[in-house]
Design an enzyme around this catalytic site. Structure first.
Site, PDB file in Angstrom:
ATOM      1  N   GLU A   1      54.259   7.922  35.262  1.00  0.00           N
ATOM      2  CA  GLU A   1      52.823   8.226  35.315  1.00  0.00           C
ATOM      3  C   GLU A   1      52.222   8.324  33.913  1.00  0.00           C
ATOM      4  O   GLU A   1      52.941   8.442  32.921  1.00  0.00           O
ATOM      5  CB  GLU A   1      52.573   9.522  36.094  1.00  0.00           C
TER       6      GLU A   1
ATOM      7  N   LYS B   1      56.563  23.366  39.805  1.00  0.00           N
ATOM      8  CA  LYS B   1      56.224  24.388  38.822  1.00  0.00           C
ATOM      9  C   LYS B   1      55.659  25.612  39.529  1.00  0.00           C
ATOM     10  O   LYS B   1      54.897  25.467  40.494  1.00  0.00           O
ATOM     11  CB  LYS B   1      55.183  23.800  37.871  1.00  0.00           C
TER      12      LYS B   1
HETATM   13  N1  PSU Z   1      52.366  19.426  37.419  1.00  0.00           N
HETATM   14  C1  PSU Z   1      53.088  19.438  36.296  1.00  0.00           C
HETATM   15  N2  PSU Z   1      52.807  18.554  35.320  1.00  0.00           N
HETATM   16  C2  PSU Z   1      51.819  17.613  35.466  1.00  0.00           C
HETATM   17  C3  PSU Z   1      51.065  17.602  36.663  1.00  0.00           C
HETATM   18  C4  PSU Z   1      51.367  18.518  37.620  1.00  0.00           C
HETATM   19  O1  PSU Z   1      53.985  20.246  36.165  1.00  0.00           O
HETATM   20  O2  PSU Z   1      51.566  16.811  34.557  1.00  0.00           O
HETATM   21  C5  PSU Z   1      49.999  16.562  36.849  1.00  0.00           C
HETATM   22  C6  PSU Z   1      50.599  15.340  37.588  1.00  0.00           C
HETATM   23  O3  PSU Z   1      49.923  14.170  37.154  1.00  0.00           O
HETATM   24  C7  PSU Z   1      50.251  15.647  39.032  1.00  0.00           C
HETATM   25  C8  PSU Z   1      48.879  16.258  38.875  1.00  0.00           C
HETATM   26  O4  PSU Z   1      50.225  14.520  39.877  1.00  0.00           O
HETATM   27  O5  PSU Z   1      48.984  17.069  37.705  1.00  0.00           O
HETATM   28  C9  PSU Z   1      48.457  17.071  40.078  1.00  0.00           C
HETATM   29  O6  PSU Z   1      47.122  17.424  39.943  1.00  0.00           O
HETATM   30  P1  PSU Z   1      46.358  18.114  41.175  1.00  0.00           P
HETATM   31  O7  PSU Z   1      46.997  19.451  41.334  1.00  0.00           O
HETATM   32  O8  PSU Z   1      44.932  18.201  40.724  1.00  0.00           O
HETATM   33  O9  PSU Z   1      46.544  17.213  42.355  1.00  0.00           O
END
Ligand code: PSU
Ligand code: MN
Length: 306
Positions: free
Chosen positions: A26, A160
């Site tokens: 990504e 996380k």
């Molecule tokens: N969690 C992490 N590191 C990240 C992300 C999430 O520990 O970099 C990033 C990833 O790109 C994930 C996104 O797909 O955040 C999720 O965002 P949201 O919660 O807005 O869907």
């Protein structure tokens, strides 16, 4: 025929045509997840870790009205420095494509583009999930609904603990997404090897994981598998120390009324800033470890097909 909205970098295209192993990566982690220049150094090191295991890396991002699968070094460096890059989940894809903007893809968007290109394995750091307090906010990442729909396996260091890990595991179960931890019984929580939750499944070798993926998809069970690769013991951070920073980050987010797609980047940045870069070092170490693990799984999967 490659559709008009997709650009596949030649080395990636050649590997796909010859059924050689390819691993998707990504770009949100480059533009929104880490500071420059560590982000670009890490992105390059991660690609290298994949090559060392005998697979071809394909970093995925959006620009010029197209989804790019595999970036040149110049393109990667641009993403590392640019300030005007959108965080693109599924919802944002049509807007960013139609406007010709720069977009860094989240887990959900990267998976979907990987699937369009025919890539089966995707490596990241941490996935989005069910947020703490989701019973009132309804904040559940599109990463989870995408994992229910799209047949690309995701290698991460677990979930996380800015998220509600228990609810995230429940949601994955509801959506029929197998969760497999490599080499241990405990489900990991990104910075730490444990989360307080047992992993629903455990497998110890890339060949066993490849066999599980093959069994799932050859039965027509669409969707992802979450493969959790615990951070190495020498790189982990104490869970109780992280919990303190997470609590403070959540309070700050509430005070500043941070909402919607901004929440996850806000929490990640707050924690990185308040752990004096230590969490950044752990982050870099684990993504490289995930890259090596994901590449071995991609190699094992392509060996099964031949
Ligand atoms: N969690 C992490 N590191 C990240 C992300 C999430 O520990 O970099 C990033 C990833 O790109 C994930 C996104 O797909 O955040 C999720 O965002 P949201 O919660 O807005 O869907
Ligand atoms: Mn959200």
């Amino acid at each position: 025929m490659i559709p008009s909205y997709l650009t596949i970098e030649p080395s990636v295209q050649a590997a796909l045509l010859q059924h050689r192993p390819v691993v998707a990566l990504e770009s949100t982690i480059i533009s929104h997840g880490m500071p420059y220049p560590k982000n670009v150094e890490t992105a390059r090191a991660v690609e290298q870790a994949i090559r060392e295991q005998g697979a071809v890396p394909a970093t995925i991002a959006i620009f010029g009205g197209r989804c790019h699968v595999g970036l040149t070094d110049t393109e990667l460096a641009y993403f590392g420095k640019a300030k005007d890059v959108w965080k693109v989940s599924l919802r944002d894809m049509p807007y960013v494509i139609s406007k010709g903007l720069y977009g860094a893809t989240t887990v959900a968007a990267t998976m979907r583009i990987a699937s369009m290109a025919g890539i089966k394995i995707f490596v990241t750091g941490g996935i989005g999930g069910v947020h703490r307090g989701a019973e009132t906010s309804m904040d559940i990442s599109a990463d989870l609904t995408e994992m229910a729909a799209t047949s690309v396996a995701v290698v991460s260091a677990g979930v996380k603990s800015i998220l509600d890990i228990g609810l995230t595991l429940e949601y994955l179960e509801t959506k029929g997404i197998p969760v497999v931890t490599m080499g241990q019984d405990a489900f990991p929580s990104f910075y730490s090897r444990k989360s307080g939750y047992a992993s629903p499944l455990r497998l110890d070798s890339p060949a066993e994981i490849a066999a599980l993926l093959d069994a799932k998809w050859s039965m027509g069970l669409e969707g992802s598998v979450l493969i959790a690769n615990p951070v190495a013991a020498e790189n982990e951070m104490p869970a109780d120390e992280m919990e303190l920073h997470i609590q403070l980050a959540l309070v700050a987010a509430a005070q500043q009324s941070v909402r919607g797609k901004e929440i996850t980047p806000f929490l990640l940045k707050y924690i990185a800033d308040h752990t004096k870069g230590e969490s950044l070092e752990t982050n870099i170490a684990l993504i490289k470890q995930n890259a090596a693990a994901g590449a071995s799984i991609a190699v094992a999967l392509s060996n099964m097909a031949s």
